[in-house]
Design a protein around this motif. Structure first.
Motif, PDB file in Angstrom:
ATOM      1  N   ALA A 154      10.570 -11.341  13.930  1.00  0.00           N
ATOM      2  CA  ALA A 154       9.583 -10.826  12.985  1.00  0.00           C
ATOM      3  C   ALA A 154       9.119  -9.456  13.459  1.00  0.00           C
ATOM      4  O   ALA A 154       9.041  -9.196  14.664  1.00  0.00           O
ATOM      5  CB  ALA A 154       8.395 -11.774  12.859  1.00  0.00           C
ATOM      6  N   GLY A 155       8.830  -8.578  12.487  1.00  0.00           N
ATOM      7  CA  GLY A 155       8.384  -7.238  12.855  1.00  0.00           C
ATOM      8  C   GLY A 155       7.476  -6.639  11.804  1.00  0.00           C
ATOM      9  O   GLY A 155       7.412  -7.110  10.662  1.00  0.00           O
ATOM     10  N   ALA A 156       6.777  -5.604  12.208  1.00  0.00           N
ATOM     11  CA  ALA A 156       5.885  -4.880  11.299  1.00  0.00           C
ATOM     12  C   ALA A 156       5.920  -3.404  11.663  1.00  0.00           C
ATOM     13  O   ALA A 156       6.247  -3.028  12.795  1.00  0.00           O
ATOM     14  CB  ALA A 156       4.458  -5.421  11.384  1.00  0.00           C
ATOM     15  N   MET A 157       5.580  -2.567  10.675  1.00  0.00           N
ATOM     16  CA  MET A 157       5.557  -1.127  10.888  1.00  0.00           C
ATOM     17  C   MET A 157       4.437  -0.529  10.048  1.00  0.00           C
ATOM     18  O   MET A 157       4.260  -0.899   8.882  1.00  0.00           O
ATOM     19  CB  MET A 157       6.909  -0.507  10.511  1.00  0.00           C
ATOM     20  CG  MET A 157       7.132   0.904  11.009  1.00  0.00           C
ATOM     21  SD  MET A 157       8.791   1.535  10.555  1.00  0.00           S
ATOM     22  CE  MET A 157       9.869   0.394  11.437  1.00  0.00           C
ATOM     23  N   LEU A 158       3.660   0.368  10.649  1.00  0.00           N
ATOM     24  CA  LEU A 158       2.555   1.033   9.978  1.00  0.00           C
ATOM     25  C   LEU A 158       2.870   2.516   9.861  1.00  0.00           C
ATOM     26  O   LEU A 158       3.152   3.179  10.866  1.00  0.00           O
ATOM     27  CB  LEU A 158       1.264   0.832  10.768  1.00  0.00           C
ATOM     28  CG  LEU A 158      -0.045   1.336  10.135  1.00  0.00           C
ATOM     29  CD1 LEU A 158      -0.332   0.591   8.840  1.00  0.00           C
ATOM     30  CD2 LEU A 158      -1.195   1.183  11.120  1.00  0.00           C
ATOM     31  N   ASN A 159       2.847   3.032   8.633  1.00  0.00           N
ATOM     32  CA  ASN A 159       3.177   4.426   8.374  1.00  0.00           C
ATOM     33  C   ASN A 159       1.873   5.197   8.145  1.00  0.00           C
ATOM     34  O   ASN A 159       1.144   4.948   7.184  1.00  0.00           O
ATOM     35  CB  ASN A 159       4.075   4.517   7.134  1.00  0.00           C
ATOM     36  CG  ASN A 159       4.585   5.921   6.885  1.00  0.00           C
ATOM     37  OD1 ASN A 159       4.319   6.835   7.658  1.00  0.00           O
ATOM     38  ND2 ASN A 159       5.307   6.094   5.792  1.00  0.00           N
ATOM     39  N   LEU A 160       1.589   6.149   9.028  1.00  0.00           N
ATOM     40  CA  LEU A 160       0.335   6.891   8.978  1.00  0.00           C
ATOM     41  C   LEU A 160       0.595   8.329   8.539  1.00  0.00           C
ATOM     42  O   LEU A 160       1.055   9.169   9.323  1.00  0.00           O
ATOM     43  CB  LEU A 160      -0.342   6.882  10.359  1.00  0.00           C
ATOM     44  CG  LEU A 160      -0.625   5.493  10.946  1.00  0.00           C
ATOM     45  CD1 LEU A 160      -1.180   5.610  12.354  1.00  0.00           C
ATOM     46  CD2 LEU A 160      -1.573   4.725  10.042  1.00  0.00           C
ATOM     47  N   GLY A 161       0.351   8.596   7.267  1.00  0.00           N
ATOM     48  CA  GLY A 161       0.452   9.956   6.752  1.00  0.00           C
ATOM     49  C   GLY A 161       1.837  10.537   6.729  1.00  0.00           C
ATOM     50  O   GLY A 161       1.999  11.755   6.592  1.00  0.00           O
ATOM     51  N   GLY A 162       2.874   9.709   6.888  1.00  0.00           N
ATOM     52  CA  GLY A 162       4.236  10.225   6.860  1.00  0.00           C
ATOM     53  C   GLY A 162       4.673  10.935   8.125  1.00  0.00           C
ATOM     54  O   GLY A 162       5.830  11.319   8.244  1.00  0.00           O
TER      55      GLY A 162
ATOM     56  N   LEU B 190       0.828  -1.212   0.000  1.00  0.00           N
ATOM     57  CA  LEU B 190       0.000   0.000   0.000  1.00  0.00           C
ATOM     58  C   LEU B 190       0.859   1.257   0.000  1.00  0.00           C
ATOM     59  O   LEU B 190       0.701   2.145   0.850  1.00  0.00           O
ATOM     60  CB  LEU B 190      -0.953   0.004   1.209  1.00  0.00           C
ATOM     61  CG  LEU B 190      -1.872  -1.225   1.333  1.00  0.00           C
ATOM     62  CD1 LEU B 190      -2.644  -1.159   2.633  1.00  0.00           C
ATOM     63  CD2 LEU B 190      -2.801  -1.315   0.131  1.00  0.00           C
ATOM     64  N   SER B 191       1.786   1.320  -0.958  1.00  0.00           N
ATOM     65  CA  SER B 191       2.677   2.487  -1.089  1.00  0.00           C
ATOM     66  C   SER B 191       3.435   2.778   0.204  1.00  0.00           C
ATOM     67  O   SER B 191       3.505   3.917   0.677  1.00  0.00           O
ATOM     68  CB  SER B 191       1.865   3.719  -1.514  1.00  0.00           C
ATOM     69  OG  SER B 191       1.211   3.499  -2.744  1.00  0.00           O
ATOM     70  N   LYS B 192       4.002   1.720   0.797  1.00  0.00           N
ATOM     71  CA  LYS B 192       4.806   1.793   2.008  1.00  0.00           C
ATOM     72  C   LYS B 192       4.009   2.232   3.241  1.00  0.00           C
ATOM     73  O   LYS B 192       4.572   2.739   4.211  1.00  0.00           O
ATOM     74  CB  LYS B 192       6.017   2.713   1.822  1.00  0.00           C
ATOM     75  CG  LYS B 192       7.038   2.177   0.829  1.00  0.00           C
ATOM     76  CD  LYS B 192       8.369   2.883   0.944  1.00  0.00           C
ATOM     77  CE  LYS B 192       9.399   2.223   0.041  1.00  0.00           C
ATOM     78  NZ  LYS B 192      10.729   2.839   0.153  1.00  0.00           N
ATOM     79  N   THR B 193       2.705   1.989   3.200  1.00  0.00           N
ATOM     80  CA  THR B 193       1.912   2.226   4.411  1.00  0.00           C
ATOM     81  C   THR B 193       2.137   1.116   5.426  1.00  0.00           C
ATOM     82  O   THR B 193       2.232   1.369   6.628  1.00  0.00           O
ATOM     83  CB  THR B 193       0.415   2.306   4.057  1.00  0.00           C
ATOM     84  OG1 THR B 193       0.204   3.394   3.159  1.00  0.00           O
ATOM     85  CG2 THR B 193      -0.435   2.518   5.303  1.00  0.00           C
ATOM     86  N   LEU B 194       2.261  -0.109   4.949  1.00  0.00           N
ATOM     87  CA  LEU B 194       2.514  -1.253   5.817  1.00  0.00           C
ATOM     88  C   LEU B 194       3.827  -1.909   5.421  1.00  0.00           C
ATOM     89  O   LEU B 194       4.032  -2.244   4.250  1.00  0.00           O
ATOM     90  CB  LEU B 194       1.371  -2.269   5.706  1.00  0.00           C
ATOM     91  CG  LEU B 194       1.555  -3.573   6.480  1.00  0.00           C
ATOM     92  CD1 LEU B 194       1.620  -3.305   7.987  1.00  0.00           C
ATOM     93  CD2 LEU B 194       0.438  -4.559   6.151  1.00  0.00           C
ATOM     94  N   LEU B 195       4.706  -2.087   6.384  1.00  0.00           N
ATOM     95  CA  LEU B 195       5.994  -2.754   6.185  1.00  0.00           C
ATOM     96  C   LEU B 195       6.042  -3.990   7.071  1.00  0.00           C
ATOM     97  O   LEU B 195       5.657  -3.936   8.247  1.00  0.00           O
ATOM     98  CB  LEU B 195       7.160  -1.829   6.547  1.00  0.00           C
ATOM     99  CG  LEU B 195       7.113  -0.376   6.056  1.00  0.00           C
ATOM    100  CD1 LEU B 195       8.297   0.392   6.599  1.00  0.00           C
ATOM    101  CD2 LEU B 195       7.092  -0.332   4.531  1.00  0.00           C
ATOM    102  N   VAL B 196       6.529  -5.093   6.529  1.00  0.00           N
ATOM    103  CA  VAL B 196       6.697  -6.312   7.318  1.00  0.00           C
ATOM    104  C   VAL B 196       8.070  -6.899   7.001  1.00  0.00           C
ATOM    105  O   VAL B 196       8.592  -6.747   5.891  1.00  0.00           O
ATOM    106  CB  VAL B 196       5.593  -7.353   7.040  1.00  0.00           C
ATOM    107  CG1 VAL B 196       4.239  -6.838   7.489  1.00  0.00           C
ATOM    108  CG2 VAL B 196       5.554  -7.729   5.560  1.00  0.00           C
ATOM    109  N   GLY B 197       8.661  -7.555   7.993  1.00  0.00           N
ATOM    110  CA  GLY B 197       9.982  -8.130   7.779  1.00  0.00           C
ATOM    111  C   GLY B 197      10.263  -9.255   8.750  1.00  0.00           C
ATOM    112  O   GLY B 197       9.591  -9.403   9.783  1.00  0.00           O
TER     113      GLY B 197
END
Length: 407
Positions: free
Chosen positions: A249-257, A195-202
């Motif tokens: 394992a990790g995740a990151m949510l990007n909200l509006g920059g 979603l255009s780098k809104t959600l990152l998982v690794g």
């Protein structure tokens, strides 16, 4: 990264009773995170993300080459101060009827450090990382150490052994146990975005060559005037090697920059490493059967209220085991970063609510960033117990360094 450098940093911290933003059990990884009190779950976008949150590798697709090292330890419950006083007692003088006035104070110290979680815990991490487009390969080491007591509350009376040797303080057998776990690792990480780098998982796969150490020494025979030397012995004796795999394992949510929310769990499978055991060896008395690499579950938030300022907060969602029997760790960490032309200034604080003596510790750091090269440094400290590096009452101290190339 040479193991001797990590050991030197770790033992320096343990020698003065230092700490990290994670109560010294979850290692500080890199000077940026260390300077911000350990708040890094929603922050990292460089090679250290392999350790702190692999999802961060998807934030920046440039080539990244980084080398870093850092270590810190915590003196819990004034453990070193109590041991310093106990180790200065001459049992021969007690046996001859001298210095009996010191026994009540010694018993008070024994009762204090008998509280679960008392001791010194330390941790450190060092590594060399190469990453590009969400992939990263790293080699390095993560190390944990602990010093804790085995308390004798039977032999505590100020009487001669000839009268009642079963209770005489002159026969007290209180000891110190030195525990160490080195995880020499090769790490393979991958992260991707949606979603255009809104959600990152690794995620990260870790191939670990584990090495454990254990040493027990009588507290009245210990030379606490040189804790560095005696701590070094814990990494030199009764070695046991084994090989394991671990997974992060990790995740990151990007909200509006402007806002990022992160979640990471490390050592999910909690690999277990055997410890040397031999009842015939006094130096192995009380040794556990194994050490587990501690599993962590940590959440973080990073906010950029204005373009030059970053504010971050991390919190452990579960208590983490330490190498101290009965010792647990759970930290709240907060920090900020101000980016200026060529320079970055950072500061932070943290508190371990699971420690027997919760207190605030602090951190600060600076970074120099050129077009392709950046160099960063950080220190971790506490005002608890004074500011002298030689004080056995000091609670917290640590440091971290890195150098990074980006193309």
């Amino acid at each position: 990264m040479r193991r001797s450098l990590l050991r030197s940093l770790l033992l320096l911290g343990a020698a003065v009773g230092a700490a990290r933003g994670a109560a010294a059990q979850t290692p500080v990884v890199g000077p940026r995170g260390a300077a911000m009190g350990g708040a890094s779950v929603a922050v990292a976008d460089d090679g250290t993300a392999v350790w702190t949150n692999p999802a961060g590798l998807a934030r920046d697709e440039r080539l990244d080459l980084e080398i870093f090292a850092g270590a810190v330890a915590t003196n819990r419950n004034d453990f070193l101060g109590a041991v310093d006083r106990l180790s200065s007692i001459d049992l021969d003088r007690i046996r001859s009827g001298q210095d009996l006035a010191r026994i009540p104070g010694a018993v008070t110290d024994l009762l204090r450090i008998a509280e679960p979680g008392s001791g010194v815990v330390g941790s450190g991490a060092a590594g060399l990382v190469f990453g590009k487009r969400g992939f990263a390969i790293a080699i390095g080491e993560t190390a944990y150490s602990a010093v804790y007591p085995t308390i004798d509350l039977v032999h505590i009376l100020p009487i001669s052994p000839a009268i009642d040797p079963r209770r005489a303080f002159a026969n007290n057998t209180t000891g110190l146990s030195f525990a160490g776990l080195e995880a020499r690792e090769a790490r393979f990480s991958y992260a991707t975005s949606f979603l255009s780098k809104t959600l990152l998982v690794g995620g990260t796969v870790r191939y670990i060559q584990g090495r454990t150490y254990f040493l027990r020494k009588g507290v009245f025979d210990a030379d606490i005037s040189d804790p560095l030397a005696i701590s070094r012995r814990a990494f030199d004796e009764n070695r046991r090697d084994s090989t394991k795999l671990a997974f992060d394992a990790g995740a990151m949510l990007n909200l509006g920059g402007k806002v990022r929310v992160g979640l990471v769990s490390t050592a999910i499978n909690e690999p277990e490493f055997g410890v040397a055991n031999d009842p015939a060896k006094p130096g192995l008395f009380g040794a556990p059967r194994s050490y587990r690499l501690p599993r962590t579950l940590r959440a973080g938030v990073a906010v950029t209220p204005v373009g030059l300022l970053l504010v971050a907060v991390d919190y452990d969602l579960r208590e983490t085991d330490t190498l101290l029997p009965g010792g647990r760790s759970r930290q709240l960490a907060a920090g900020l970063e101000l980016k200026l032309p060529l320079f970055a200034i950072r500061a932070g604080t943290f508190r371990d609510s699971a420690a027997p003596d919760p207190h605030w510790a602090y951190s600060a750091g600076i970074g120099l960033g050129l077009k392709m090269l950046s160099v960063n440094a950080a220190v971790v400290f506490s005002t608890e117990g004074g500011t002298s590096l030689s004080s056995t009452n000091r609670r917290d101290l640590g440091c971290a360094l890195d150098a990074r190339l980006r193309f």
